[in-house]
Write an enzyme that holds these catalytic residues in place. Structure first.
Site, short mmCIF file in Angstrom:
data_model
loop_
_atom_site.label_atom_id
_atom_site.label_comp_id
_atom_site.label_asym_id
_atom_site.label_seq_id
_atom_site.Cartn_x
_atom_site.Cartn_y
_atom_site.Cartn_z
CG HIS A 45 40.74 27.74 34.76
ND1 HIS A 45 39.56 28.45 34.79
CD2 HIS A 45 40.41 26.48 34.37
CE1 HIS A 45 38.56 27.66 34.42
NE2 HIS A 45 39.05 26.46 34.16
CD GLU B 98 38.33 19.99 47.22
OE1 GLU B 98 38.30 19.75 48.45
OE2 GLU B 98 37.95 21.06 46.73
CG HIS C 16 40.82 6.85 40.50
ND1 HIS C 16 39.56 6.61 40.98
CD2 HIS C 16 40.95 8.20 40.45
CE1 HIS C 16 38.96 7.77 41.22
NE2 HIS C 16 39.79 8.74 40.92
CG HIS C 17 43.26 11.12 40.90
ND1 HIS C 17 42.63 12.10 40.18
CD2 HIS C 17 42.36 10.70 41.81
CE1 HIS C 17 41.40 12.28 40.65
NE2 HIS C 17 41.22 11.45 41.65
CB THR D 38 27.70 8.12 41.21
OG1 THR D 38 28.76 7.96 42.16
CG2 THR D 38 27.66 9.54 40.77
CE1 TYR E 48 32.34 10.93 44.16
CE2 TYR E 48 34.44 10.52 45.23
CZ TYR E 48 33.52 10.22 44.26
OH TYR E 48 33.77 9.22 43.37
NE ARG F 47 44.75 17.86 32.69
CZ ARG F 47 44.53 17.53 33.97
NH1 ARG F 47 44.63 16.27 34.36
NH2 ARG F 47 44.19 18.44 34.83
CE LYS G 297 24.02 10.76 46.16
NZ LYS G 297 22.88 11.02 47.03
CG HIS H 239 38.69 10.61 44.34
ND1 HIS H 239 38.79 10.85 42.99
CD2 HIS H 239 37.46 10.13 44.55
CE1 HIS H 239 37.66 10.52 42.40
NE2 HIS H 239 36.83 10.07 43.32
CD1 TRP I 280 44.25 20.95 39.17
CD2 TRP I 280 43.69 21.03 41.33
NE1 TRP I 280 43.61 19.79 39.48
CE2 TRP I 280 43.24 19.81 40.80
CE3 TRP I 280 43.43 21.31 42.67
CZ2 TRP I 280 42.58 18.85 41.57
CZ3 TRP I 280 42.77 20.36 43.44
CH2 TRP I 280 42.35 19.15 42.87
CB SER J 82 38.51 29.36 55.24
OG SER J 82 37.19 29.50 54.81
CB SER J 83 37.78 24.29 54.07
OG SER J 83 37.90 25.03 52.89
CB SER K 79 18.15 16.18 46.14
OG SER K 79 19.12 15.37 45.52
CG ASP L 263 23.30 32.11 63.28
OD1 ASP L 263 23.95 31.50 62.42
OD2 ASP L 263 23.38 33.33 63.43
#
Lengths: 124, 224, 617
Positions: C80, C261, C308-309, C334, C263, C456, C337, C259, C144, C174-175, C274, C109
């Site tokens: 998931h 990731e 912080h993780h 953040t 964002y 979890r 915004k 991290h 994950w 790919s990314s 926006s 293009d």
């Protein structure tokens, strides 16, 4: 190479003469043979110096050894990037594209070494 | 560069660009920036694990196997690696000369020296050969390490050393293939100043791989 | 095949009607078509990941249930997360990058059209590769984030984790390929006058995301390569038992990627709102420069908060303090915004279209997730919350309330541009309200179950711990999602066929993509526009309107206009196929490695040595 870049700014559609002047690459004379061989010589001499330092036991054991080698390696790095990768003569954008990630990478490296206890911050 | 790019075999961008730069050059610099993070991840791991291996052989220290009493000498071979480092440094010189030769292909050459310096095939050959020689040194180094008892499975040093230098070697291999491809194009239809960009981006990649070796040589081989 | 010139295709007002054969999709290099491919594929994976979530919630609906086995449950939550992050949200963002970036900056293009096709095919094959195993109950099962040493061969001997390691490596290719492409496109293909500070905010956020991708993905690539080597070649990177490896190495490398990731997942949605909020408030975006700078600041600080993780692993007071402080700092840009979006809406003449509702939904729901995020920026608080459902609530408010709400807003907003037809607003609003109710009913109670100590990733739990009610609520909420999605899918496909004809600018928006027909002709702009302001259709000068007039004309072929289009080509697909076959070889049969590599190298050379487009004069 320079004129190939210049021609790429030719926009077929902009023939109407609109106020559009793309920032063409700054024209600088590229270094040539006379600079290239000097750069190679300097790189070789620094490398010889580094290996020589490695074989001097009193210096290799001293406190100055690691900083000296890091400095020399950084110097070689910079020289190759500036002259052989002609960043010194090229568009500013390329400098940003390289130094930005290099900075993030260096700080990450230092951060990791600290987190794994290879560097120490002394408080008081 | 008029529309006569017809016999350029690689895709040629001749559309409008914002900065007047070729997109491929922008992309290769972005790629090089990205590679900085790739190699820093590898180098960080090597340095983090430095001195943490439980068993030898070690890079700079002798180690006696407590079980067998066998003495392992420091494994890194500084003279050989210094030689291969020198070869790679020289390849960068050959590379800039190859680029200059392609850029000045159409300029008239009067002296013998100018003709030698303007021979793009010669300098591309020299660069590719120097790269291949470096790879030969690396193959020698890897096999002799395995012979002396250090494999990628032996200890933390072996895993991180072979992976770091192996990744660099893979980059050199890709560079040699790239250079040989350019050589093939040069033999088939001749590289001229209009192809400068093709050689330029290959050269940027090649020098970057050299620059990474400059860092590896100091951090892995020279600093104890 | 690409060397033979193809007759110049005519532009059709029906969505790509004339060239809708299968071959045209397999060989397309048109950024808009690739965007559409990304959209359909990612929506499929989004629903696939949604089904996994529903089974998880069904299993947790009441205490001591055994709907699925504990082992399969592990596979479900792992897949998931992996599916939603790598196969749904990132590619949904990529769909918009593809479709919108060239249109917003006035380009025909992307910089490398064939590389763009390559990115998509690698994503598709990689997505299939990592998704198939769950159908045979051999899916990855360690979460994950695949913490090593748990994921090493010693503790996960099956092929489950092999699929995960290799799948993520493939998706990383790919990314990265896409990131170099978009980065170059935004830097180098902006129309005359489209300065950086005139770029639409979506393109700005996309730009920042590409920088994050370029810097973050190499790190996870190396972490995965270490794991791959450990599993296949017996290296010691994560071998903590006999080789003395550090159990934190994986965690650090993973979160240095992980991290940024976060964002990468949320900034595209920020970009989409926006665009949405100013359009339906009839006001330019409030504080545009501040929005840009806060985006850049988020990207820079995003590389200094990763640990912080990991507060729970005990990094010591200096590291804890540092990462706690940077995490609190990153809340400032953040928050800026959020305030700017509110100020954009303030005193605007607001139209509550579906897209606008989703935009407002993002502002409201993301704020909740942001605030709970600041709560665990403090290490002592985090020690109570980490690995509980409180964290699950937090990041679903950020990813669902942020990313998904923004992406749905973007779909409703840009559907007419993509298909030429409007989506049904009534069904859209039903979809929106069902989604908001489902989202809050599912995730808000998780704050409480988490605070009450529910960890979890547990398979089931005993009654009487105060969790029963909250879990029942979450499960009830989760059951509403499929209804909402059915409404959306029905609306999507019916509107695509029978929706109202949209015209070039149905919403009265101000940016370049609305100056051209819907759907856009394959060359996008008949005349490359000259730009004089941030909203050429709102506050432009004569030249802006002149370009818009020319570009809004329909029915011109590239040949009419003398525009050179790239050849379509199948080669990128084959390179992608070769690459994925090569990786498959590691698991199935070593012989495939050679076959895949040969296919890849042959196709790659054939691609690089063939011209992109006909010679032009």
């Amino acid at each position: 190479m320079m004129d190939s870049h210049a021609s790429m700014t030719n926009l077929p559609d902009s023939a109407e003469g609109q106020a559009h002047t793309p920032h063409a690459e700054e024209e600088h004379a590229h270094p040539d043979w006379s600079i290239y061989w000097k750069v190679a010589l300097i790189l070789t001499l620094i490398t010889v110096g580094e290996v020589w330092a490695f074989y001097v036991p009193s210096f290799a054991a001293s406190r100055g050894f690691v900083p000296t080698l890091l400095f020399l390696s950084g110097l070689k790095f910079t020289i190759v990037v500036m002259f052989y990768m002609h960043l010194k003569y090229d568009h500013r954008l390329f400098r940003v594209l390289f130094t930005g990630p290099l900075l993030v990478a260096s700080i990450t490296l230092i951060g990791l070494l600290f987190l794994f206890g290879h560097l120490h911050i002394k408080i008081m | 560069m008029p529309a006569s790019v017809a016999h350029t075999s690689a895709p040629t961008s001749h559309h409008y660009t914002t900065l007047g730069l070729d997109s491929r050059k922008v992309a290769i610099w972005a790629f090089i920036g990205s590679e900085c993070m790739l190699f820093v991840s590898l180098i960080s791991t090597y340095l983090i694990y430095k001195g943490r291996s439980i068993v030898g052989p070690f890079p700079h220290e002798t180690w006696t196997d407590p079980a067998t009493g066998h003495v392992f000498k420091p494994i890194l071979n500084i003279p050989v690696t210094s030689a291969s480092t020198f070869v790679l440094l020289m390849s960068s010189l050959f590379m800039v000369l190859a680029l200059a030769a392609v850029q000045n292909k159409e300029k008239p050459k009067h002296t013998r020296g100018e003709r030698v310096l303007g021979n793009s095939k010669l300098w591309l050959w020299m660069t590719a050969s120097a790269g291949a020689t470096f790879l030969g040194f690396q193959a020698f180094e890897f096999t002799s390490f395995v012979h002396e008892g250090l494999s990628i499975r032996t200890n933390l040093f072996g895993s991180s050393f072979f992976t770091l230098t192996g990744f660099h070697g893979a980059h050199v291999t890709a560079g040699v293939i790239w250079l040989v491809t350019l050589l093939a194009i040069d033999y088939r239809r001749g590289l001229g100043s209009k192809d400068s960009l093709l050689v330029d981006i290959a050269a940027l990649y090649w020098h970057f791989v050299d620059v990474i070796w400059i860092v590896i040589f100091t951090l892995v081989y020279l600093i104890k | 095949m690409a060397t033979t010139a193809r007759p110049a295709p005519k532009h059709s007002p029906d969505a790509y009607g004339e060239h809708s054969g299968l071959w045209s999709w397999l060989s397309t290099v048109d950024h808009k078509r690739i965007g559409v491919l990304y959209l359909y594929t990612a929506l499929f994976f989004f629903m696939f990941g949604g089904v996994e979530a529903i089974i998880i919630r069904a299993q947790l609906g009441a205490p001591n249930q055994h709907l699925v086995s504990a082992e399969f449950y592990n596979q479900l939550f792992t897949m998931h997360g992996t599916t939603m992050i790598f196969l749904a949200i990132m590619p949904l963002s990529a769909a918009f990058f593809n479709f919108l970036i060239p249109l917003q900056i006035g380009a025909r293009d992307v910089a490398f059209p064939r590389l763009n096709a390559f990115s998509y095919w690698v994503y598709l094959f990689g997505g299939i590769f990592i998704t198939i195993p769950i159908l045979f109950a051999v899916a990855p099962n360690d979460g994950w984030f695949g913490y090593a040493p748990l994921t090493t061969r010693a503790y996960s001997p099956g092929i489950n984790i092999d699929f995960w390691v290799i799948g993520l490596l493939i998706l990383g290719v790919s990314s990265l390929a896409a990131a170099f492409n978009f980065l170059t496109t935004i830097i180098n293909l902006r129309a005359p006058g489209m300065t950086l500070m005139r770029m639409p905010m979506f393109t700005w956020m996309a730009f920042i995301v590409q920088v994050l991708l370029v810097l973050a993905f190499p790190v996870i690539t190396i972490a995965l390569v270490f794991l791959l080597f450990d599993r296949f070649f017996g290296t010691n990177f994560y071998n903590t038992v006999s080789a003395g490896a550090d159990p934190l190495l994986w965690q650090h490398l993973f979160w240095i990627f992980g991290h940024p990731e976060v964002y990468i997942l949320v900034l595209p949605a920020f970009g989409l709102v926006s665009e949405v909020l100013p359009t339906y408030s009839k006001k330019p975006l409030f504080g545009y420069p501040v929005m840009v700078y806060s985006g850049i600041l988020i990207a820079v600080l995003g590389f200094g908060v990763w640990a912080h993780h990991m507060f729970a692993v005990g990094m010591g007071p200096i590291a804890d303090t540092f990462f706690g402080l940077t995490t609190m700092l990153i809340a400032i840009p953040t928050g800026v915004k959020i305030f700017n979006w509110i100020a954009t809406m303030a005193q605007g003449s607001i139209r509550y279209t579906t897209a606008m509702l989703f935009g407002i939904g993002l502002v409201a729901l993301f704020t909740i997730g942001g605030i709970s995020g600041i709560m665990h920026a403090s290490p002592p608080a985090d020690l109570q919350q980490t690995d509980t459902y409180f964290i699950v609530a937090h990041f679903h408010y950020v990813l669902f309330g942020g990313s998904i709400m923004g992406i749905f807003g973007g779909i409703y907003h840009y559907f007419p541009k993509i298909t030429g037809r409007l989506m049904d607003e009534k069904l859209g609003k039903i979809h929106f309200w069902l989604t908001v109710v489902a989202m809050n009913l599912t995730f808000f109670p998780m704050h409480f179950s988490g605070m009450l100590g529910m960890p979890r990733r547990i398979y089931t739990y005993d009654a009487g711990q105060g969790w029963d009610l909250f879990n029942a609520m979450s499960t009830a909420g989760a059951m509403i999602f499929p209804i909402a999605m059915l409404v959306f899918i029905y609306n999507f496909f019916v509107s695509r066929k029978r929706g109202e004809i949209a015209g070039s600018n149905p919403w009265g928006a101000g940016t370049l993509e609305w100056t051209i027909p819907s759907p856009p002709p394959e060359y996008n702009f008949a005349k490359i526009p000259t730009v004089t302001s941030r909203y050429p259709l709102w506050e432009g000068k004569g030249i802006d309107y002149e370009c818009a007039r020319i570009n809004s004309q329909e029915g011109k072929t590239p040949a009419d206009l003398g525009i050179v289009m790239p050849y379509s080509t199948i080669k990128p697909l084959f390179v992608a196929l070769g690459l994925v076959t090569m990786f498959c070889g590691l698991i199935f049969a070593r012989a495939l490695i050679g076959v895949g590599a040969a296919l890849m190298i042959f196709s790659l050379y054939s691609w690089l040595l063939s011209p992109l487009e006909p010679e032009h004069h």
